[in-house]
Each structure stands twice: as structure tokens, then as C-alpha cells.
Scaffold this active site. Structure first.
Site, PDB file in Angstrom:
ATOM      1  N   PRO A   2       0.831  -1.206   0.000  1.00 46.73           N
ATOM      2  CA  PRO A   2       0.000   0.000   0.000  1.00 46.73           C
ATOM      3  C   PRO A   2       0.859   1.247   0.000  1.00 46.73           C
ATOM      4  O   PRO A   2       1.795   1.374   0.783  1.00 46.73           O
ATOM      5  CB  PRO A   2      -0.790  -0.134   1.314  1.00 46.73           C
ATOM      6  N   GLU A   3       0.556   2.165  -0.925  1.00 49.10           N
ATOM      7  CA  GLU A   3       1.295   3.410  -1.013  1.00 49.10           C
ATOM      8  C   GLU A   3       0.409   4.540  -0.515  1.00 49.10           C
ATOM      9  O   GLU A   3      -0.672   4.305   0.024  1.00 49.10           O
ATOM     10  CB  GLU A   3       1.785   3.620  -2.444  1.00 49.10           C
TER      11      GLU A   3
END
Length: 271
Positions: A2-3
Site C-alpha cells: 500500500p502506497e
């Protein structure tokens, strides 16, 4: 992993818990990247949640007496559930709220995420104290990036992914912003002109904003707090499109390795 857009999507998904009171925190399995503190419940039970926000890729839950800082790692997610719902494999922690029929569960199959109790000043917390500027902040502009890049010989893609410079510009979004800016990812940062830096900053902000609007990118198993996938990946221009035609010029998208990460670009559009 997840960014920033995925983390921001998660934060917006749990905003409804602001002003709620934590009735109880249950830790089912403390074994994450760092073990979950055994005094989490002692400090946070019966405490009011004042705000929920993001710093870099960290989710900050500010309570009346301390902060709960969560990092999703590679496969972590926060999901709403009912207290009576059967625990799923890899559920590590649960936050139960007073006068509510919902709980939030932290699930992380690969266990690279973390949950930290911060009792002192948040800005002094070791994982946050040296972080760079937020990419969506007004202060992040072309002049800032151009100034930071002087005498820096690292590839521009590695430079904008350096969290000591600017936080949250992960692999996917760096590739996409560089494509929109017509900048090859391997060019040394010091060789990018001020004008090009202004364009790059504009496109970093644009790509991140659109990705947040679309719930992030689900490349492997990212889901939001409702268990839904993000769909920004359908808009990817270069990321993970090696050998496919460029949507602008038709040339084949290429892949190189920069900083041990796959980097995708169009050799015709990006120079």
C-alpha cells in the site's frame, strides 16, 4: 505494498471513528514487524479518539492521551466488522468502540505492518521524526524539488521516492508521474531543469490525487475498509505494462531496474 493513495483511502474510510470512545483493544497476535506493545489496551481503553489522519504512509489515530500509529506494511488492511463476526486468519488486532455495533480489525498476512503506541510527542517518534515534505502540501513545488536535487547524481525516480526528500511517492506513482512529465526515470536528478521539476511536481500531485479519488491501486490484495478493491490500476500508462504499446506514441513500454525496483517507461515519450 500500500502506497500513499491506499493509505489515504484507508484513513478516509475510518474517519467516522473520530469522536468515538475506544471501549477495548484486543490483540490476537502481536507478532508484526515489531511486536505490538502489551500496554496498548492499558493506555487506550476508554479513551476518546480526537482525530484520524495520515503522515506519509502512517495512519495516525490521535486519542486524548496518546497516539496509535499504524503502518500497513505490504499486505495490511483495516476493515470494519461486527463484533460477532468470526475472526479471519491473520487478524492481529481489533478496536471495539463504546455504544457501537462495529469494530475495526487489522489484518496482515505477511506481517510486515506495525502498530505503535506513542505516549510522548508524535514529532519525536523515531519512525516519523526525519520524514520529508508531504507531496500534496502547498510547500511542495518545483523550486523545492529543484533546490533539493542540486548536485544529486541519483536517478530522478530514486530521488523522488526518497522519503527523506518527499514522502509517499511510491514506485507506481513515481513511474506514472515521470511518464506524464516526459522525464526518463534513469536521468540524474541534477540534470532535470527547474521547468521540468515544476511539471513533475504538478504531475505527482495530479497522479496521487486521481489515485486517491479512485481508491488507490489494487495490484495484489489491497482492499479498503469496506473490503473493496481500488481501481486506479486501470489508468496506468506505464506501470507493469512492459512490452505493451504506449498509449501516446505506440512504442513498446520498457522496464529497467532502479534502486532494486522495476521502473517502466516509454523511450520515445520520455527523454
Amino acid at each position: 505494498m500500500p502506497e500513499l493513495p491506499e493509505v489515504e483511502t484507508t484513513v478516509r474510510g475510518i474517519k467516522s471513528i473520530e469522536s468515538s470512545v475506544i471501549e477495548r483493544i484486543d490483540v490476537f497476535n502481536p507478532n508484526l514487524r515489531w511486536p505490538i506493545s502489551n500496554d496498548l489496551s492499558f493506555f487506550l481503553d476508554n479513551k476518546k479518539i480526537l482525530s484520524v489522519y495520515r503522515r506519509a504512509k502512517y495512519i495516525i489515530i490521535k486519542c486524548s492521551n496518546a497516539h496509535l500509529v499504524i503502518h500497513l506494511g505490504m499486505t495490511g488492511k483495516l476493515v470494519f466488522a461486527k463484533p460477532k463476526d468470526t475472526l479471519k486468519k491473520h487478524d492481529h488486532m481489533q478496536i471495539k468502540f463504546a455504544n457501537s455495533d462495529q469494530v475495526i480489525r487489522y489484518n496482515d498476512p505477511r506481517r510486515f505492518g506495525s502498530a505503535h503506541l506513542v505516549k510522548n510527542k508524535l514529532e519525536d517518534f523515531r519512525l516519523l521524526s526525519n520524514l520529508g515534505i508531504e507531496p500534496l502540501a502547498e510547500e511542495f513545488d518545483g523550486n523545492f524539488l529543484f533546490t533539493k536535487a542540486r548536485n544529486r547524481n541519483v536517478p530522478i525516480k530514486a530521488f523522488i521516492m526518497n522519503h527523506l526528500i518527499v514522502v509517499g511517492v511510491g514506485n507506481i506513482y513515481a513511474s506514472e508521474a515521470l511518464f506524464l512529465s516526459g522525464i526518463r526515470p534513469s536521468i540524474p536528478a541534477r540534470r532535470v531543469t527547474r521547468k521540468k521539476m515544476e511539471v513533475l511536481v504538478k504531475n505527482i500531485k495530479y497522479v496521487l490525487s486521481i489515485a486517491i479519488e479512485k481508491g488507490g491501486s489494487t495490484i495484489s490484495d489491497f482492499m479498503n475498509t469496506k473490503g473493496e478493491q481500488g481501481y486506479f490500476q486501470i489508468d496506468h500508462q506505464v506501470y507493469n505494462r512492459e512490452g505493451q504499446p504506449c498509449n501516446k506514441c505506440g512504442a513498446k513500454i520498457k522496464k529497467i531496474i532502479i534502486g532494486q525496483r522495476s521502473s517502466f517507461f516509454c523511450s520515445s515519450c520520455q527523454c
